[in-house]
Design a protein around this motif. Structure first.
Motif, short mmCIF file in Angstrom:
data_model
loop_
_atom_site.label_atom_id
_atom_site.label_comp_id
_atom_site.label_asym_id
_atom_site.label_seq_id
_atom_site.Cartn_x
_atom_site.Cartn_y
_atom_site.Cartn_z
N UNK A 100 0.80 -1.23 0.00
CA UNK A 100 0.00 0.00 0.00
C UNK A 100 0.84 1.28 0.00
N UNK A 101 2.12 1.18 0.34
CA UNK A 101 2.98 2.36 0.27
C UNK A 101 3.33 2.71 -1.19
N UNK A 102 3.11 1.77 -2.11
CA UNK A 102 3.39 2.00 -3.53
C UNK A 102 2.13 2.06 -4.39
N UNK A 103 1.16 1.20 -4.06
CA UNK A 103 -0.06 1.08 -4.88
C UNK A 103 -1.25 1.60 -4.10
N UNK A 104 -1.96 2.54 -4.70
CA UNK A 104 -3.11 3.18 -4.07
C UNK A 104 -4.42 2.44 -4.38
N UNK A 105 -4.49 1.86 -5.60
CA UNK A 105 -5.75 1.25 -6.04
C UNK A 105 -5.46 0.23 -7.13
N UNK A 106 -6.26 -0.83 -7.17
CA UNK A 106 -6.28 -1.79 -8.28
C UNK A 106 -7.71 -1.80 -8.78
N UNK A 107 -7.89 -1.58 -10.09
CA UNK A 107 -9.25 -1.44 -10.61
C UNK A 107 -9.36 -2.01 -12.02
N UNK A 108 -10.55 -2.54 -12.32
CA UNK A 108 -10.87 -2.92 -13.69
C UNK A 108 -11.43 -1.68 -14.37
N UNK A 109 -10.73 -1.18 -15.37
CA UNK A 109 -11.08 0.08 -16.03
C UNK A 109 -11.58 -0.21 -17.46
N UNK A 110 -12.57 0.56 -17.89
CA UNK A 110 -13.04 0.49 -19.27
C UNK A 110 -11.82 0.46 -20.19
N UNK A 111 -11.81 -0.47 -21.16
CA UNK A 111 -10.63 -0.68 -22.01
C UNK A 111 -10.20 0.58 -22.75
N UNK A 112 -11.14 1.32 -23.28
CA UNK A 112 -10.78 2.53 -24.03
C UNK A 112 -10.05 3.53 -23.14
N UNK A 113 -10.54 3.73 -21.93
CA UNK A 113 -9.90 4.64 -20.99
C UNK A 113 -8.54 4.09 -20.54
N UNK A 114 -8.48 2.80 -20.24
CA UNK A 114 -7.24 2.18 -19.76
C UNK A 114 -6.12 2.30 -20.78
N UNK A 115 -6.44 2.15 -22.05
CA UNK A 115 -5.40 2.21 -23.08
C UNK A 115 -4.77 3.60 -23.17
N UNK A 116 -5.46 4.63 -22.71
CA UNK A 116 -4.87 5.97 -22.67
C UNK A 116 -3.70 6.01 -21.69
N UNK A 117 -3.78 5.20 -20.63
CA UNK A 117 -2.73 5.17 -19.61
C UNK A 117 -1.65 4.11 -19.90
N UNK A 118 -1.93 3.18 -20.80
CA UNK A 118 -1.06 2.02 -20.99
C UNK A 118 0.23 2.33 -21.73
N UNK A 119 0.36 3.50 -22.32
CA UNK A 119 1.59 3.92 -23.02
C UNK A 119 2.01 2.94 -24.10
N UNK A 120 1.06 2.49 -24.90
CA UNK A 120 1.39 1.54 -25.95
C UNK A 120 1.56 2.19 -27.31
N UNK A 121 1.18 3.43 -27.50
CA UNK A 121 1.21 4.14 -28.77
C UNK A 121 0.02 3.73 -29.63
N UNK A 122 -0.21 4.44 -30.70
CA UNK A 122 -1.32 4.13 -31.60
C UNK A 122 -1.14 2.74 -32.18
N UNK A 123 0.10 2.41 -32.58
CA UNK A 123 0.36 1.08 -33.15
C UNK A 123 0.08 0.00 -32.12
N UNK A 124 0.49 0.22 -30.88
CA UNK A 124 0.27 -0.75 -29.82
C UNK A 124 -1.21 -0.96 -29.55
#
Length: 146
Positions: A100-124
């Motif tokens: 808990x000192x490193x991770x604040x939350x674990x969540x299942x996020x809508x895929x479209x929103x999650x991919x914005x954070x995933x840093x995969x690029x458009x190709x990814x």
């Protein structure tokens, strides 16, 4: 700059509409990423990915291959990071924040929103939509003789 290998794992829920994300406690503010982290000395990429998911989420996973490889210069940390993003599936466990000192939350996020954070690029992101991966192969120890 120090070279650092970092692994992430993209995990979908059973409906394949949501992606598992972790909210990390940062120096200035919190931020979402796929579960993952640094590879330790003597550890394979695959072993590190499985370990990091367990440590950050409490879930056991199997990996299905490499989804993307990318890199960045993290100047604030003095790191040249190579990121290996695996595709995986949950095979056991239940969500539990072990650090808990490193991770604040674990969540299942809508895929479209999650991919914005995933840093995969458009190709990814396109590869995610096509369910495309490349195999991960551990070649073992190689000894070259003169």
């Amino acid at each position: 700059m120090e070279r650092v290998n970092v692994v992430y794992v993209l995990l979908y829920d059973h409906s394949e509409e949501r992606i598992l994300m972790v909210k990390n406690k940062g120096m200035d503010s919190s931020y979402y990423t796929l579960p993952g982290g640094a590879v330790e000395i003597g550890e394979t990429l695959e072993d590190a990915a499985i370990r990091e998911v367990i440590e950050e989420t409490g879930l056991s996973v199997e990996l299905d291959g490499v989804l993307a490889v990318s890199e960045a210069f993290l100047e604030q940390r003095g790191h040249h990071a190579i990121f290996f993003t695996f595709r995986g599936k949950v095979v056991g466990g239940k969500i539990n924040i072990m650090y808990p000192e490193e991770i604040e939350e674990v969540t299942w996020m809508n895929a479209e929103e999650a991919l914005k954070y995933a840093s995969l690029s458009t190709e990814g992101n396109e590869l995610v939509n096509r369910n495309s991966t490349i195999p991960y192969v551990l070649r073992g120890k190689v000894i070259h003789k003169n």
